[in-house]
Enzyme design. Structure first.
Site, PDB file in Angstrom:
ATOM      1  N   SER A  86      -1.526   0.360   6.610  1.00  0.00           N
ATOM      2  CA  SER A  86      -1.405  -0.751   7.529  1.00  0.00           C
ATOM      3  C   SER A  86      -2.681  -1.135   7.397  1.00  0.00           C
ATOM      4  CB  SER A  86      -2.504   0.190   8.847  1.00  0.00           C
ATOM      5  OG  SER A  86      -2.788  -0.208   9.841  1.00  0.00           O
ATOM      6  N   ASP A  87      -2.356  -2.376   7.088  1.00  0.00           N
ATOM      7  CA  ASP A  87      -4.076  -3.704   7.392  1.00  0.00           C
ATOM      8  C   ASP A  87      -3.245  -4.789   7.936  1.00  0.00           C
ATOM      9  OD1 ASP A  87      -4.690  -5.109   4.017  1.00  0.00           O
ATOM     10  OD2 ASP A  87      -4.048  -6.607   6.021  1.00  0.00           O
ATOM     11  N   GLN A  88      -4.919  -5.417   8.986  1.00  0.00           N
ATOM     12  CA  GLN A  88      -5.384  -6.167   8.888  1.00  0.00           C
ATOM     13  C   GLN A  88      -5.574  -7.418   9.509  1.00  0.00           C
ATOM     14  OE1 GLN A  88      -8.538  -5.156  12.385  1.00  0.00           O
ATOM     15  NE2 GLN A  88      -7.109  -4.743  13.344  1.00  0.00           N
ATOM     16  N   LYS A 122       0.553  -1.614   0.264  1.00  0.00           N
ATOM     17  CA  LYS A 122      -0.043   0.107  -0.158  1.00  0.00           C
ATOM     18  C   LYS A 122       0.739   1.264  -0.449  1.00  0.00           C
ATOM     19  CE  LYS A 122      -4.485  -2.243   2.714  1.00  0.00           C
ATOM     20  NZ  LYS A 122      -4.499  -2.468   3.627  1.00  0.00           N
ATOM     21  N   ALA A 137      -0.686  -4.583  11.132  1.00  0.00           N
ATOM     22  CA  ALA A 137       0.930  -4.395  10.587  1.00  0.00           C
ATOM     23  C   ALA A 137       0.778  -2.590  10.351  1.00  0.00           C
ATOM     24  CB  ALA A 137       1.612  -4.621   9.085  1.00  0.00           C
TER      25      ALA A 137
END
Length: 170
Positions: free
Chosen positions: A50-52, A33, A87
C-alpha cells in the site's frame, strides 16, 4: 481485519517514482513495493502493499520533509479539506493473481490552534504521516470535524477495499 500479518519493508526509493496524479502515484508506489518484495517470498502468501499521500488544495502532500513543511500542511487544513489517497495492491503468490484499487477519504478539520500544531510537530508525529496528520492522534482528534469515506483509509489501510481485493485473488 482478522488476519495475521508479517510486516516487510520494501526498501524502494519512493522519491524516484513520481506522477502528478495522486491516484496514479500511489498505485505506482504500491506496485513497486509488491514487485520488490515478491522475490523474497518463498511460501504461498497473500502479499498486500500500500501507499498513501495526502492531497490538499490541488497539491500532493507526502510526509513533510521538515517542521516548516509540516506547519504549512497543518495550517492549510484550516481553509481546505485534506484528502487521503490510498492505493492497495494484493498479490496471491501461489496463483499469481494481482488486484489493485485506490480509496479516497476526505477529512474536514476545525481550525487547529498554533500551540497545538507546534506541540504536535515537536513530538515528531507530523513528520511520519502522509500529509503530516493522524486523525486518531489525541492532539488532533478534537479538531476533526468529519471524515467522508472510510476512517481506516485515512489511518492507512482501507479495510473494505483490502478485503475485496483479497477475495478477488483467492
Amino acid at each position: 481485519m482478522g488476519y495475521e500479518f508479517d510486516v516487510m519493508p520494501s526498501d524502494i526509493d519512493e522519491k524516484a517514482i513520481r506522477h502528478e496524479d495522486p491516484e496514479k502515484l500511489t498505485l505506482l508506489l504500491a506496485r513497486a513495493k509488491a514487485d520488490a518484495l515478491l522475490a523474497g517470498i518463498t511460501e504461498p502468501a497473500i502479499l498486500i502493499t500500500s501507499d498513501q499521500v495526502g492531497f490538499c488544495d490541488g497539491t500532493i502532500l507526502e510526509k513533510p520533509e521538515n517542521e516548516d513543511e509540516a506547519r504549512e500542511f497543518l495550517t492549510k487544513y484550516t481553509k481546505h479539506s485534506a484528502k487521503t489517497i490510498t492505493a492497495v495492491v494484493v498479490t496471491n503468490t501461489e496463483n499469481g493473481k494481482r488486484a489493485e484499487g485506490v480509496d479516497v477519504a476526505e477529512v474536514f478539520f476545525l481550525p487547529i490552534p498554533e500551540n497545538v500544531i507546534e506541540q504536535y510537530i515537536k513530538e515528531g508525529n507530523a513528520l511520519s504521516q502522509s500529509g503530516g496528520f493522524s486523525t486518531d492522534h489525541s492532539m488532533l482528534v478534537e479538531y476533526v470535524a468529519r471524515i467522508e469515506g472510510e476512517p481506516e483509509s485515512v489511518i492507512g489501510l482501507p479495510v473494505a477495499l483490502t478485503r475485496k481485493l483479497i477475495d478477488s485473488v483467492s
